[in-house]
Design a protein around this motif. Structure first.
Motif, short mmCIF file in Angstrom:
data_model
loop_
_atom_site.label_atom_id
_atom_site.label_comp_id
_atom_site.label_asym_id
_atom_site.label_seq_id
_atom_site.Cartn_x
_atom_site.Cartn_y
_atom_site.Cartn_z
N PHE A 7 1.20 -1.40 0.00
CA PHE A 7 0.25 0.10 -0.17
C PHE A 7 0.66 1.49 -0.14
O PHE A 7 0.17 2.34 -0.03
CB PHE A 7 -1.11 0.29 0.72
CG PHE A 7 -1.65 -0.94 1.22
CD1 PHE A 7 -3.11 -1.34 0.19
CD2 PHE A 7 -1.92 -2.01 1.83
CE1 PHE A 7 -3.99 -1.31 0.25
CE2 PHE A 7 -2.98 -2.91 2.08
CZ PHE A 7 -4.00 -2.87 1.00
N GLY A 8 1.68 1.06 0.10
CA GLY A 8 2.64 1.85 0.58
C GLY A 8 2.34 3.36 1.50
O GLY A 8 2.57 4.29 1.15
N ASP A 9 2.04 2.63 2.21
CA ASP A 9 1.05 3.13 3.78
C ASP A 9 1.91 3.88 4.94
O ASP A 9 2.02 2.15 5.71
CB ASP A 9 -0.29 3.58 3.71
CG ASP A 9 -0.66 4.71 4.70
OD1 ASP A 9 -0.28 5.11 5.43
OD2 ASP A 9 -2.51 4.98 4.24
N ASP A 10 2.42 4.20 5.88
CA ASP A 10 3.08 4.14 6.52
C ASP A 10 2.30 3.84 7.86
O ASP A 10 3.06 3.33 8.63
CB ASP A 10 3.87 5.46 6.91
CG ASP A 10 5.10 5.84 6.96
OD1 ASP A 10 5.90 4.73 5.70
OD2 ASP A 10 6.02 6.89 6.50
N LYS A 11 1.23 3.55 7.85
CA LYS A 11 0.23 3.47 8.39
C LYS A 11 0.07 2.40 8.78
O LYS A 11 -0.13 1.41 10.45
CB LYS A 11 -1.60 3.97 8.43
CG LYS A 11 -2.07 2.95 7.81
CD LYS A 11 -3.29 3.38 7.08
CE LYS A 11 -4.06 2.42 6.84
NZ LYS A 11 -5.62 3.13 6.25
N TYR A 12 0.84 1.71 7.81
CA TYR A 12 1.54 -0.19 7.79
C TYR A 12 3.46 -0.53 8.73
O TYR A 12 3.21 -1.28 8.24
CB TYR A 12 1.20 -0.96 6.85
CG TYR A 12 -0.66 -0.89 6.39
CD1 TYR A 12 -1.34 -0.97 7.00
CD2 TYR A 12 -0.72 -0.26 5.13
CE1 TYR A 12 -2.62 -1.48 6.86
CE2 TYR A 12 -2.04 0.46 4.87
CZ TYR A 12 -3.15 -0.33 5.42
OH TYR A 12 -4.46 -0.43 5.44
N ARG A 13 3.77 0.68 8.71
CA ARG A 13 4.54 0.90 9.21
C ARG A 13 4.99 -0.35 10.62
O ARG A 13 4.61 0.19 11.44
CB ARG A 13 5.33 1.82 9.53
CG ARG A 13 7.20 1.55 10.25
CD ARG A 13 7.37 3.73 10.25
NE ARG A 13 6.84 4.24 11.20
CZ ARG A 13 6.97 3.88 12.60
NH1 ARG A 13 8.42 3.65 13.01
NH2 ARG A 13 7.01 4.88 13.16
N PRO A 14 6.30 -1.57 10.43
CA PRO A 14 6.19 -2.18 11.49
C PRO A 14 6.72 -1.42 12.98
O PRO A 14 7.45 -0.68 12.50
CB PRO A 14 7.12 -3.58 11.08
CG PRO A 14 6.98 -3.43 9.89
CD PRO A 14 7.04 -1.96 9.23
N CYS A 15 6.13 -1.53 13.95
CA CYS A 15 6.87 -1.42 14.70
C CYS A 15 7.87 -1.37 15.23
O CYS A 15 8.60 -2.73 15.36
CB CYS A 15 5.89 -1.65 16.44
SG CYS A 15 6.51 -1.28 17.59
#
Length: 282
Positions: free
Chosen positions: A251-259
């Motif tokens: 998705f290229g969306d940082d809301k999916y950035r792994p912790c």
């Protein structure tokens, strides 16, 4: 086409569960893994699960013997020549799956359906490794397979109606509830579940609360049967990380950035229940 015989590739927790529910539905099963030890471990998991069913009075010893007799173990992909459908439950890696499907394409009968149990990867991309993309489909079971009723059915770009209808009918035979979803990263289940787990990990990472407190809030306040961090340990933190990376890339969306804490635990080998340590010790 009515599916009479399947080959399940991968005899781990998911693969053994998939093999079990097919055998319980009266379908002949070949349980395949790369070596005899892995195939035997998967077979023993099935035996243990069925023995528990006998103890609870849900099936008889005779039922158990009949079910077990429907399961054959394999370490040779050539057995795929004799089945109506292959269900792949190997490691969650696109290169591994694409290579495997390319090989299966040369072995399985022309009319055989090739299904993947991937929890996040593109069905269309997996299908592209074959000369029969119209016969490739996603069949995403939930863990533990013998207990959970949902199966996400995911069409690739070329999957035909006939293949879809065959797989839906098969899911009903397994006493599962099939739900059709489109081919997007994470489908529905993991697109919603994994960001929740990732946010729970961020909550620990930022010092908002302990893992125990986070899980207690979600169980007592949101009526979840299991807290998100306990669930992450059960799924495997490496699997959680891989799915988050797939969502982030897809998705290229940082809301999916792994912790960062999730990455740190995976690098430490703290993968959850399967390694004895994750957010909890086992």
């Amino acid at each position: 086409m009515k599916v009479k015989k399947v080959m399940v590739i991968g005899a781990g927790q998911m693969g053994s569960g998939i093999a079990q529910v097919h055998a319980m539905a009266g379908i002949e099963v070949i349980l395949h893994d790369v070596n005899e030890e892995a195939a035997e471990r998967g077979f023993k998991m099935i035996l243990k699960n069925l023995s528990r069913q006998v103890e609870k009075g849900r099936i008889t010893e005779v039922d158990k013997a009949i079910i077990i007799n429907r399961i054959e173990r394999s370490t040779d992909l050539e057995y795929a020549r004799d089945v109506d459908m292959v269900i792949e439950a190997a490691v969650e890696n696109i290169e591994v799956k694409s290579s495997l499907f390319a090989e299966l394409d040369t072995i399985a009968r022309a009319e055989a359906i090739l299904a993947t149990n991937t929890s996040a990867l593109s069905i269309t991309e997996v299908a592209a490794a074959t000369s029969r993309p119209e016969q490739v489909i996603g069949m995403h079971f939930m863990n533990p397979v013998p207990v959970m009723k949902l199966v996400e059915i995911i069409r690739g770009l070329a999957t035909t109606d006939d293949v879809y209808e065959t797989v839906v009918a098969l899911a009903h035979r397994l006493c599962k509830t099939p739900v059709e979803v489109n081919d997007f990263p994470g489908f529905v289940s993991n697109r919603i579940l994994m960001p929740m787990i990732n946010e729970a990990i961020f909550t620990v990472y930022e010092g908002v609360a302990t893992p125990e407190a986070v899980d207690e809030v979600m169980k007592r306040g949101m009526n979840h049967p299991m807290g998100p961090l306990t669930l992450a340990d059960f799924i495997g933190l490496d699997t959680c990380l891989y799915i988050m990376e797939t969502l982030h890339a897809g998705f290229g969306d940082d809301k999916y950035r792994p912790c960062p804490l999730l990455r740190k635990y995976v690098k430490a080998g703290w993968l959850g229940k399967k390694t004895g340590r994750g957010f909890y010790q086992y």
